[in-house]
Scaffold this motif. Structure first.
Motif, PDB file in Angstrom:
ATOM      1  N   UNK A  96      14.276  23.737  43.149  1.00 25.11           N
ATOM      2  CA  UNK A  96      12.968  23.331  43.659  1.00 25.11           C
ATOM      3  C   UNK A  96      12.520  22.032  43.006  1.00 25.11           C
ATOM      4  N   UNK A  97      11.875  21.199  43.789  1.00 26.43           N
ATOM      5  CA  UNK A  97      11.309  19.955  43.256  1.00 26.43           C
ATOM      6  C   UNK A  97       9.983  20.306  42.590  1.00 26.43           C
ATOM      7  N   UNK A  98      10.062  20.823  41.384  1.00 24.51           N
ATOM      8  CA  UNK A  98       8.892  21.370  40.670  1.00 24.51           C
ATOM      9  C   UNK A  98       9.084  21.147  39.174  1.00 24.51           C
ATOM     10  N   UNK A  99       8.043  20.727  38.481  1.00 26.99           N
ATOM     11  CA  UNK A  99       8.202  20.321  37.079  1.00 26.99           C
ATOM     12  C   UNK A  99       7.461  21.185  36.072  1.00 26.99           C
ATOM     13  N   UNK A 168       7.489  18.380  32.953  1.00 25.60           N
ATOM     14  CA  UNK A 168       8.371  17.309  32.510  1.00 25.60           C
ATOM     15  C   UNK A 168       8.243  16.110  33.448  1.00 25.60           C
ATOM     16  N   UNK A 169       8.320  14.919  32.868  1.00 26.01           N
ATOM     17  CA  UNK A 169       8.274  13.675  33.627  1.00 26.01           C
ATOM     18  C   UNK A 169       9.427  12.796  33.169  1.00 26.01           C
ATOM     19  N   UNK A 170      10.030  12.056  34.105  1.00 23.32           N
ATOM     20  CA  UNK A 170      11.138  11.175  33.758  1.00 23.32           C
ATOM     21  C   UNK A 170      10.907   9.779  34.320  1.00 23.32           C
ATOM     22  N   UNK A 184      12.368  15.571  38.730  1.00 23.62           N
ATOM     23  CA  UNK A 184      12.463  16.753  37.878  1.00 23.62           C
ATOM     24  C   UNK A 184      12.609  17.973  38.775  1.00 23.62           C
ATOM     25  N   UNK A 185      13.474  18.882  38.387  1.00 16.88           N
ATOM     26  CA  UNK A 185      13.768  20.051  39.209  1.00 16.88           C
ATOM     27  C   UNK A 185      13.639  21.336  38.390  1.00 16.88           C
ATOM     28  N   UNK A 186      13.379  22.415  39.110  1.00 23.74           N
ATOM     29  CA  UNK A 186      13.440  23.753  38.530  1.00 23.74           C
ATOM     30  C   UNK A 186      14.584  24.475  39.214  1.00 23.74           C
ATOM     31  N   UNK A 187      15.503  25.011  38.416  1.00 22.50           N
ATOM     32  CA  UNK A 187      16.667  25.689  38.985  1.00 22.50           C
ATOM     33  C   UNK A 187      16.829  27.068  38.364  1.00 22.50           C
TER      34      UNK A 187
END
Length: 227
Positions: A96-99, A168-170, A184-187
């Protein structure tokens, strides 16, 4: 973005609006028809054909009201089905595109993806108020997916606390100083689902993410069974 929840809500609103108008017209029709019958000239009663036509109109309006009630039931059933549909994802591996995630046992983990090799890549951990509590170099700067685990030790302010939410931020750049696409992703494996204000949310590891943020799903393969 128009999604199934938005469409369902719009449909329900239109049905309610139409039902209100029909009900109002129906009541007005009955009032006028009753008054006409009470005040008709006994020597010149209402034409039977005209009266039949009026009754047919009244029956049509009543049928439309019943149809709208049925449509409302169908829309409600569709909205309630969102949980059942989301439940079919339990047990699958998701990206998911979630940080945002919760810290647990002194750690918080994420994944990040780079669209190209980066000359520099900086990661920032933010607390629930949006304040940066940790900042440092990304462990990998090559194209593709990478994992990152924060040990809860802050470089700015207070250390992380279990149960608190962090994100998280990149920021990545190439050798010329131009921005490199990154996210940033959640897996992890989906272990639960819940509904909040008509939207389905999935539990992935220590994160609760909106279903709409999921960008990939895979069947979970148990290494033990594969062996």
């Amino acid at each position: 973005m128009v999604d199934a929840v938005t469409t369902t809500n719009n449909a329900d609103a239109r049905i309610k609006s139409g039902t209100g108008m029909l009900a109002s017209n129906f009541e007005t029709f009955l009032t006028l028809l009753t008054s006409q019958l009470k005040n008709q000239d006994p020597m010149s009663p209402v034409d039977s054909n005209q009266f039949t036509a009026q009754l047919t109109q009244m029956a049509g309006v009543e049928q439309q009201l019943l149809t709208n009630d049925l449509l409302k039931s169908l829309v409600a059933a569709q909205g309630g089905g969102g949980l059942g549909e989301a439940a079919t994802y339990i047990g699958k591996d998701a990206t998911a595109a979630w940080s945002a995630t919760k810290m647990d046992d002194g750690e918080a983990s994420w994944s990040y993806e780079l669209g190209a090799n980066a000359a520099s890549a900086t990661l920032q951990v933010l607390d629930g108020t949006g304040k940066v509590v940790w900042s440092g170099d990304a462990p990998a700067k090559t194209t593709g997916l990478h994992d990152f685990t924060w040990d809860g030790k802050a470089t700015i302010g207070n250390d992380g606390e279990d149960g608190e939410v962090y994100s998280l931020k990149i920021v990545a750049k190439d050798a010329a100083g131009k921005a490199v696409d990154a996210q940033v992703l959640t897996r992890g494996r989906i272990t639960g689902v819940e509904m909040y204000e008509g939207e389905a949310f999935l539990t992935i590891g220590k994160s609760i993410v909106p279903l709409s943020t999921v960008i990939a799903l895979e069947e979970f393969e148990d290494p033990a069974s594969a062996a």
